[in-house]
Scaffold this motif. Sequence first.
Motif, PDB file in Angstrom:
ATOM      1  N   LEU A   1       0.765  -1.161   0.072  1.00  0.00           N
ATOM      2  CA  LEU A   1       0.039   0.037   0.105  1.00  0.00           C
ATOM      3  C   LEU A   1       1.076   1.291  -0.365  1.00  0.00           C
ATOM      4  N   ASN A   2       0.515   2.344  -0.755  1.00  0.00           N
ATOM      5  CA  ASN A   2       1.402   3.492  -0.749  1.00  0.00           C
ATOM      6  C   ASN A   2       0.853   4.267   0.391  1.00  0.00           C
ATOM      7  N   LYS A   3      -0.236   4.156   1.031  1.00  0.00           N
ATOM      8  CA  LYS A   3      -0.918   4.694   2.087  1.00  0.00           C
ATOM      9  C   LYS A   3      -1.111   3.689   2.999  1.00  0.00           C
ATOM     10  N   ARG A   4      -0.680   3.646   4.174  1.00  0.00           N
ATOM     11  CA  ARG A   4      -1.055   2.680   5.198  1.00  0.00           C
ATOM     12  C   ARG A   4      -2.301   2.864   5.982  1.00  0.00           C
ATOM     13  N   LEU A   5      -3.296   1.956   6.102  1.00  0.00           N
ATOM     14  CA  LEU A   5      -4.388   2.382   6.710  1.00  0.00           C
ATOM     15  C   LEU A   5      -4.336   2.064   8.146  1.00  0.00           C
ATOM     16  N   THR A   6      -4.654   2.898   9.096  1.00  0.00           N
ATOM     17  CA  THR A   6      -4.602   2.457  10.409  1.00  0.00           C
ATOM     18  C   THR A   6      -5.714   1.867  10.909  1.00  0.00           C
ATOM     19  N   ARG A   7      -5.658   0.981  11.803  1.00  0.00           N
ATOM     20  CA  ARG A   7      -6.855   0.219  12.455  1.00  0.00           C
ATOM     21  C   ARG A   7      -8.118   1.371  12.523  1.00  0.00           C
ATOM     22  N   GLY A   8      -7.987   2.615  13.124  1.00  0.00           N
ATOM     23  CA  GLY A   8      -8.962   3.451  13.117  1.00  0.00           C
ATOM     24  C   GLY A   8      -9.367   3.609  12.060  1.00  0.00           C
ATOM     25  N   LYS A   9      -8.856   3.939  10.723  1.00  0.00           N
ATOM     26  CA  LYS A   9      -9.563   4.389   9.478  1.00  0.00           C
ATOM     27  C   LYS A   9     -10.294   2.833   8.935  1.00  0.00           C
ATOM     28  N   LEU A  10      -9.555   1.840   9.352  1.00  0.00           N
ATOM     29  CA  LEU A  10     -10.522   0.437   8.860  1.00  0.00           C
ATOM     30  C   LEU A  10     -11.532   0.403   9.417  1.00  0.00           C
ATOM     31  N   ILE A  11     -11.646   0.911  10.776  1.00  0.00           N
ATOM     32  CA  ILE A  11     -13.058   0.942  11.477  1.00  0.00           C
ATOM     33  C   ILE A  11     -13.949   2.080  10.994  1.00  0.00           C
ATOM     34  N   GLU A  12     -13.613   3.106  11.004  1.00  0.00           N
ATOM     35  CA  GLU A  12     -14.353   4.234  10.602  1.00  0.00           C
ATOM     36  C   GLU A  12     -14.621   4.576   9.155  1.00  0.00           C
ATOM     37  N   GLU A  13     -13.631   4.099   8.098  1.00  0.00           N
ATOM     38  CA  GLU A  13     -13.898   4.290   6.631  1.00  0.00           C
ATOM     39  C   GLU A  13     -14.107   3.043   5.911  1.00  0.00           C
ATOM     40  N   ILE A  14     -13.840   1.928   6.361  1.00  0.00           N
ATOM     41  CA  ILE A  14     -13.729   0.693   5.791  1.00  0.00           C
ATOM     42  C   ILE A  14     -15.082  -0.195   6.013  1.00  0.00           C
ATOM     43  N   GLY A  15     -15.280   0.126   7.541  1.00  0.00           N
ATOM     44  CA  GLY A  15     -16.466  -0.725   7.990  1.00  0.00           C
ATOM     45  C   GLY A  15     -16.082  -1.830   8.716  1.00  0.00           C
ATOM     46  N   ILE A  16     -14.990  -1.972   9.119  1.00  0.00           N
ATOM     47  CA  ILE A  16     -14.337  -3.289   9.916  1.00  0.00           C
ATOM     48  C   ILE A  16     -15.015  -3.197  11.357  1.00  0.00           C
ATOM     49  N   GLU A  17     -15.609  -4.349  11.854  1.00  0.00           N
ATOM     50  CA  GLU A  17     -16.127  -4.281  13.047  1.00  0.00           C
ATOM     51  C   GLU A  17     -14.925  -3.973  14.032  1.00  0.00           C
ATOM     52  N   ARG A  18     -15.291  -3.114  15.186  1.00  0.00           N
ATOM     53  CA  ARG A  18     -14.430  -2.986  16.241  1.00  0.00           C
ATOM     54  C   ARG A  18     -14.116  -3.740  17.123  1.00  0.00           C
ATOM     55  N   ASN A  19     -14.794  -4.658  17.329  1.00  0.00           N
ATOM     56  CA  ASN A  19     -14.417  -5.936  18.262  1.00  0.00           C
ATOM     57  C   ASN A  19     -13.954  -7.024  17.719  1.00  0.00           C
ATOM     58  N   ALA A  20     -13.993  -7.108  16.128  1.00  0.00           N
ATOM     59  CA  ALA A  20     -13.331  -8.243  15.476  1.00  0.00           C
ATOM     60  C   ALA A  20     -11.925  -8.448  15.682  1.00  0.00           C
ATOM     61  N   TYR A  21     -11.331  -9.825  15.645  1.00  0.00           N
ATOM     62  CA  TYR A  21     -10.095  -9.906  15.769  1.00  0.00           C
ATOM     63  C   TYR A  21      -9.259  -9.579  14.531  1.00  0.00           C
ATOM     64  N   ALA A  22      -8.526  -8.581  14.667  1.00  0.00           N
ATOM     65  CA  ALA A  22      -7.867  -7.835  13.465  1.00  0.00           C
ATOM     66  C   ALA A  22      -6.871  -9.018  12.969  1.00  0.00           C
ATOM     67  N   GLY A  23      -6.305  -9.748  13.556  1.00  0.00           N
ATOM     68  CA  GLY A  23      -5.163 -10.596  13.268  1.00  0.00           C
ATOM     69  C   GLY A  23      -5.787 -11.405  11.801  1.00  0.00           C
ATOM     70  N   PHE A  24      -6.909 -11.898  11.752  1.00  0.00           N
ATOM     71  CA  PHE A  24      -7.461 -12.783  10.851  1.00  0.00           C
ATOM     72  C   PHE A  24      -9.108 -12.538  10.813  1.00  0.00           C
ATOM     73  N   MET A  25      -9.186 -12.121   9.625  1.00  0.00           N
ATOM     74  CA  MET A  25     -10.861 -11.706   9.547  1.00  0.00           C
ATOM     75  C   MET A  25     -11.248 -11.835   7.999  1.00  0.00           C
TER      76      MET A  25
END
Length: 129
Positions: free
Chosen positions: A82-106
């Motif tokens: 990725l040319n621009k790395r997306l933080t966990r916060g952006k993944l949650i807020e902008e991509i719609g990743i579940e906040r409580n999901a295990y981020a290591g494998f989903m």
Amino acid sequence: MRPGDILVIYRTKDNKGPAEYRSVVTSVCVVEEMKPKNHFNNFKHFYDYCRNYSIFSQAELSQWYNHSENIYTIKMTYNAALNKRLTRGKLIEEIGIERNAYAGFMKLTDDQFRQICRKGGINESLIID
């Protein structure tokens, strides 16, 4: 996982701050093969298979092999950073990743994957739908 599956690599926090701001998506890979522990006759066989490609030390591989029953090796092709790395916060807020999901494998939806690639600045010509 099966050969051909797409993986988005996620680097966990570095203990320099909260994961929301320090954990990031770094790259995209494709699974080439996957082998369960019972595929290998012993640690030497396992280590010989892993050592030239693994990011883990021999001691770490030994620890997992000798103390875990449910482990798999995943051989993958590195496709794009990725040319621009997306933080966990952006993944949650902008991509719609579940906040409580295990981020290591989903599992990601196709739309989440496309958004990660787009917001991460991956050249669209590298992505085949």
